[in-house]
Structures are given as structure tokens and as C-alpha cells.
Design a protein around this motif. Structure first.
Motif: not given
Length: 200
Positions: A158-163
Motif C-alpha cells: 500500500v505504501v509503495g503504491y501511495l509513494r
């Protein structure tokens, strides 16, 4: 009469001058004069050269400051964990957006003027990776264990997508600024299908 600078240690003076200089560089580029910098900082022009070897030395310190993630991590850690998940993530994306926009604004202005300053030249790739891992860990912590159990993918994904979405929206050469933090978070959490549409 030149302004009399309040008493500070050399490190404090350097930090104060950098804080005053970054906005000037973002607005006017490296053509900004040391006289203008001194006026903005409320010091005599000679004060600059008591803590920096040259104007380029000051500019290099400004570049290092916008790449530094200390304040970014502190803001991520300070996000109110009692808020709903989507609100926490919006706050986190806004923090990252502000960091990236400050960095890109300065670098774009400097590059347009032919100044090629980047992150600290002595830093190795694994050091950059370690810094990013620390930021990602703080971002993952914003999700928390309870809400992590609600996800179809790992919090790290999730953090990877958001980043990635946040970076592409902040980057001036990628059509940045088109999506708000709310839109980015909504897309990652809920996808692009209308509510009620069945997943394949």
C-alpha cells in the motif's frame, strides 16, 4: 547600519541561513545575492561567510536540507493514530507531497540556471536506500496493525503504491500536481470502479 545577528552557535547559524535561503532560491534561483540572503535572514552579509566558505557552499547546504528526511519522518510519526485510516493516509501523503515539492522546486530552479547540485556526493546507493526504508517504515506505521488486517495486500505494498503515485504527482516533468492527497488515497484504497461494481 547592518543588523546585529543574535548570538548562535555556528551550526545554529548555518541552519538559520539555510532556512532563509531555500525559499529565495526556489523563487529566484542561484542569482539571488548574498545581500538579499542576509536581509531575509536579518544578519549582516559578512555573517554568511563566517559559517559558509562561499555562496555555492551555502547553496549546497540548502540542497542537502531539502533532501534530508528528518523533518519528514518526524511529521509522519506525529500523525494522529486515532483518526480513521483514510484520514491518516491523507495526512501522510500531504506530508510527503510537501517534502517532494520543496525538493523538486529547488532542484528545478537550480538546474534551469545551470547549477548541478544533487544529494550529498559522498552518499552511497545503499545509504539512500536505507533512508527510504526508514521513511517507508514510518509510513507503514501510520496504517497500524489493526487496519493492516483489513487490507488485501501488505501495508508495505500500500505504501509503495501511495509513494509512486505521490512521486509522479509531485514531479514537475510528470505532469505533477493534478491529484490531491485525498484522490491518491481514495484510488489506492478503493480503486477506480464505481461503488457497488463487482470485481472480476
Amino acid at each position: 547600519m547592518s543588523p546585529r545577528a543574535p548570538s548562535m552557535s555556528a551550526d545554529e547559524r548555518r541552519a538559520a541561513l539555510v532556512a532563509s535561503t531555500v525559499p529565495l532560491l526556489q523563487s529566484h534561483g542561484p542569482a539571488v545575492s548574498t545581500r538579499e540572503i542576509a536581509k531575509a535572514a536579518g544578519v549582516a552579509e559578512g555573517t554568511i561567510f563566517r559559517v559558509f566558505d562561499s555562496k555555492d557552499d551555502l547553496i549546497r547546504s540548502c540542497v542537502e536540507s531539502v533532501f534530508d528526511t528528518t523533518a519528514l519522518r518526524r511529521e509522519l510519526q506525529a500523525i494522529d493514530r486515532d483518526q480513521p485510516l483514510d484520514r491518516r493516509l491523507v495526512d501522510a501523503v500531504e506530508v510527503v507531497q510537501a517534502h517532494l515539492r520543496s525538493m523538486f522546486s529547488l532542484m528545478t530552479t537550480l538546474h534551469a540556471a545551470g547549477k548541478r547540485f544533487g544529494p550529498h556526493p559522498d552518499a552511497r546507493p545503499e545509504q539512500h536506500r536505507a533512508v527510504q526504508d526508514e521513511v517507508d517504515a514510518d509510513f507503514v506505521a501510520v496504517i497500524g496493525e489493526e487496519d493492516a488486517a483489513r487490507l488485501r495486500v501488505s501495508p508495505e505494498q500500500v505504501v509503495g503504491y501511495l509513494r509512486l503515485l505521490t512521486l509522479s504527482n509531485a514531479h514537475p516533468m510528470l505532469g505533477g500536481g493534478r491529484s490531491s492527497a485525498e484522490e491518491i488515497v481514495d484510488l489506492v484504497l478503493h480503486g477506480v470502479l464505481e461503488e457497488g461494481e463487482d470485481r472480476p
